[in-house]
Design an enzyme around this catalytic site. Structure first.
Site, mmCIF file in Angstrom:
data_model
loop_
_atom_site.group_PDB
_atom_site.id
_atom_site.type_symbol
_atom_site.label_atom_id
_atom_site.label_comp_id
_atom_site.label_asym_id
_atom_site.label_seq_id
_atom_site.Cartn_x
_atom_site.Cartn_y
_atom_site.Cartn_z
ATOM 1 N N HIS A 182 116.416 42.165 104.686
ATOM 2 C CA HIS A 182 116.187 40.677 104.283
ATOM 3 C C HIS A 182 117.481 39.669 104.466
ATOM 4 O O HIS A 182 117.837 40.055 103.199
ATOM 5 C CB HIS A 182 115.841 40.583 103.106
ATOM 6 C CG HIS A 182 114.981 38.941 103.260
ATOM 7 N ND1 HIS A 182 113.284 38.721 102.998
ATOM 8 C CD2 HIS A 182 115.190 37.956 103.608
ATOM 9 C CE1 HIS A 182 113.062 37.454 102.688
ATOM 10 N NE2 HIS A 182 114.416 37.132 103.087
ATOM 11 N N HIS A 226 119.380 35.877 105.817
ATOM 12 C CA HIS A 226 119.383 34.783 106.252
ATOM 13 C C HIS A 226 120.616 34.614 106.307
ATOM 14 O O HIS A 226 121.318 34.754 105.827
ATOM 15 C CB HIS A 226 118.668 33.394 105.251
ATOM 16 C CG HIS A 226 117.498 33.388 104.799
ATOM 17 N ND1 HIS A 226 116.597 33.292 106.054
ATOM 18 C CD2 HIS A 226 117.001 34.317 103.826
ATOM 19 C CE1 HIS A 226 115.323 33.148 104.778
ATOM 20 N NE2 HIS A 226 115.443 33.952 103.887
ATOM 21 N N LEU A 227 121.031 34.354 107.767
ATOM 22 C CA LEU A 227 122.594 34.280 108.886
ATOM 23 C C LEU A 227 122.427 32.580 108.790
ATOM 24 O O LEU A 227 123.763 32.016 109.192
ATOM 25 C CB LEU A 227 123.083 35.001 109.253
ATOM 26 C CG LEU A 227 123.242 36.193 108.899
ATOM 27 C CD1 LEU A 227 123.336 37.694 110.055
ATOM 28 C CD2 LEU A 227 124.490 36.097 108.157
ATOM 29 N N LYS A 257 108.147 38.359 110.976
ATOM 30 C CA LYS A 257 107.778 37.211 109.927
ATOM 31 C C LYS A 257 106.823 36.771 109.305
ATOM 32 O O LYS A 257 106.980 35.680 110.488
ATOM 33 C CB LYS A 257 109.780 36.688 109.602
ATOM 34 C CG LYS A 257 109.558 36.179 108.562
ATOM 35 C CD LYS A 257 109.281 37.042 106.882
ATOM 36 C CE LYS A 257 109.439 36.557 105.992
ATOM 37 N NZ LYS A 257 110.568 36.237 105.145
ATOM 38 N N HIS A 280 105.692 36.647 103.768
ATOM 39 C CA HIS A 280 106.603 36.001 102.712
ATOM 40 C C HIS A 280 105.522 36.153 101.824
ATOM 41 O O HIS A 280 104.546 35.614 102.074
ATOM 42 C CB HIS A 280 106.838 34.938 103.049
ATOM 43 C CG HIS A 280 107.490 34.074 101.363
ATOM 44 N ND1 HIS A 280 109.169 33.977 101.442
ATOM 45 C CD2 HIS A 280 106.735 33.189 100.735
ATOM 46 C CE1 HIS A 280 109.049 33.026 100.233
ATOM 47 N NE2 HIS A 280 107.516 32.575 99.387
ATOM 48 N N HIS A 283 111.283 41.006 99.543
ATOM 49 C CA HIS A 283 111.820 39.930 97.612
ATOM 50 C C HIS A 283 110.464 39.552 96.742
ATOM 51 O O HIS A 283 109.853 38.707 96.095
ATOM 52 C CB HIS A 283 112.327 38.589 97.819
ATOM 53 C CG HIS A 283 111.747 37.640 98.697
ATOM 54 N ND1 HIS A 283 110.152 37.346 99.266
ATOM 55 C CD2 HIS A 283 112.035 37.193 99.822
ATOM 56 C CE1 HIS A 283 109.712 36.774 99.681
ATOM 57 N NE2 HIS A 283 110.834 35.969 100.514
ATOM 58 N N ASP A 314 117.981 38.691 100.738
ATOM 59 C CA ASP A 314 117.275 37.069 100.445
ATOM 60 C C ASP A 314 118.859 36.438 100.785
ATOM 61 O O ASP A 314 118.202 35.123 100.003
ATOM 62 C CB ASP A 314 116.289 37.039 99.850
ATOM 63 C CG ASP A 314 115.463 35.587 99.767
ATOM 64 O OD1 ASP A 314 115.514 35.384 101.342
ATOM 65 O OD2 ASP A 314 114.867 35.372 99.575
HETATM 66 O O1 DOR Z 1 114.599 31.141 98.176
HETATM 67 C C1 DOR Z 1 114.658 30.694 99.290
HETATM 68 N N1 DOR Z 1 115.394 30.647 100.208
HETATM 69 N N2 DOR Z 1 113.598 32.032 99.619
HETATM 70 C C2 DOR Z 1 112.339 31.858 101.431
HETATM 71 O O2 DOR Z 1 111.728 31.819 101.221
HETATM 72 C C3 DOR Z 1 113.994 31.155 102.217
HETATM 73 C C4 DOR Z 1 114.754 31.452 101.798
HETATM 74 C C5 DOR Z 1 116.013 30.088 102.637
HETATM 75 O O3 DOR Z 1 115.871 29.988 103.550
HETATM 76 O O4 DOR Z 1 116.347 29.398 102.535
HETATM 77 ZN ZN ZN Z 2 114.362 35.088 102.437
#
Ligand code: DOR
Ligand code: ZN
Length: 349
Positions: free
Chosen positions: A14, A16-17, A100, A137, A175, A248
């Site tokens: 999991h 985020h890029l 997702k 989520h 998460h 995450d």
């Molecule tokens: O803390 C988080 N940041 N939770 C998420 O579900 C999304 C993520 C984000 O994209 O910044």
């Molecule tokens: Zn996330």
């Protein structure tokens, strides 16, 4: 005492890029320690179709440092307009590894998520048929539900009914932050797993709020009481195949986090493996770290573990406190201790 630990190279289930300059700034941190990662689709606009995912994948590959050994595992963002045929085609071509589900309004860039679950029944049935996992989520968005209860209520009100409506659907609770999340996974023998982040193994809600507000510890789902953090630690270090690492890691610049309404997300990609080695050693479970970071995830997704290895060595090394981007610094998660391990080598297969 163990001084060196060699694991199959970990994967991040999991991640985020982002895109553009942020992608180029953060990708090297993940590619240095991880061979694969499930890439979250919550861009603006989101990655909703197979062709969006193909284009995003191309941008990620182009941003990789020279010689990097890293494969992005793409996902689609489920909307009420998602076409089951497009999902099936993207899966059949090997382009996507999961879809997702963001409940509409639950978190960063989730406005296009699902409000009416009857409208995604056809897609979910198709996914069950073709064995494509749904990453969830797991928080309700009802403003009447206290933010600290949103995960537990989601399990009862949304997740459990959804799984009953779509038997055979493979679901990853992303998460998890509560003992209820741990117990729900443990009570279900098949088709259900959970990712656990690095930061939720370290912080509880006091870290965010006691003695001053600490925006860099604010993420969603928000960290809960200490008893929940302990339940996550026990699950992660147990070796139970239903729990695996999904960092995450969610970079936001300091200007985006440090404002009256700051963004949610902890940036853990650079120091996750050092922190995890420290935690697993603390819990007498160094022998379970490979299961959590490198074996359980591929097994659930039906992929082989990596043949290459990552070696961690005892002894601390400085981690940069932040990385620079053209829009400002991104602060690296501070676990509140100096990890007693560092990544010392990575082999190719
Ligand atoms: O803390 C988080 N940041 N939770 C998420 O579900 C999304 C993520 C984000 O994209 O910044
Ligand atoms: Zn996330």
């Amino acid at each position: 005492m163990t001084q060196e630990l060699t694991l199959r190279t970990p994967d991040d289930w999991h991640l985020h890029l982002r895109d553009g300059a942020m992608l180029r700034a953060v990708l090297p941190s993940t590619a240095a320690h991880f061979a694969r990662a499930i890439i979250m689709p919550n861009l603006v606009p989101p990655v909703v179709t197979g062709s969006d995912a193909a284009a995003y994948r191309t941008r990620i590959i182009a941003a990789l440092p020279e010689g990097a050994d890293f494969t992005p595992l793409m996902t689609l963002y489920l909307t009420e307009a998602t076409d089951p045929a497009d999902v099936a085609a993207a899966h059949a071509s090997g382009l996507i590894s999961a879809v997702k589900l963001y409940p509409a309004g639950a978190t960063t860039n989730s406005a296009s998520g699902v409000a009416d679950f009857t409208r995604v029944q056809g897609v979910l049935e198709k996914m069950a048929e073709i064995g494509l996992p749904l990453c969830v989520h797991g928080e309700v968005t009802d403003p009447d539900i206290d933010i600290f209860d949103r995960e537990a209520v989601f399990i009862d009100r949304v997740l459990d009914p959804l799984r009953k409506r779509v038997p055979g659907l493979k679901v990853v609770m992303e998460h998890i932050t509560t003992s209820q999340g741990v117990e729900y996974v443990k009570a279900n023998a098949t088709d259900l797993a959970a990712t656990i982040t690095t930061h939720h193994l370290v912080i509880n809600r006091n870290h965010i709020l006691a003695g001053g507000i600490r925006p860099h510890y604010y993420c969603l789902p928000v960290a809960k009481r200490e008893e929940h953090r302990v339940a996550l630690r026990i699950a992660a270090t147990s070796g139970d195949a239903r729990f695996f690492l999904g960092t995450d890691s969610a970079p936001h610049t300091d200007p985006a986090k440090l404002q009256p309404c700051g963004c949610a997300g902890c940036f853990t990609a650079p120091n996750t493996m050092a922190i995890l080695a420290h935690l697993f050693e603390q819990d007498g479970a160094l022998d379970k770290l490979e299961a959590f970071a490198s074996l359980n995830g591929p097994a659930f997704y039906g992929l082989p573990p990596n043949n290459s290895t990552l070696t961690l060595t005892k002894g601390s090394r400085d981690t940069p406190s932040h990385i620079d981007t053209q829009d400002g610094p991104v602060t690296v998660f501070d676990p509140g201790f100096v990890p007693g391990w560092h990544v010392s080598a990575r082999s190719s297969c």
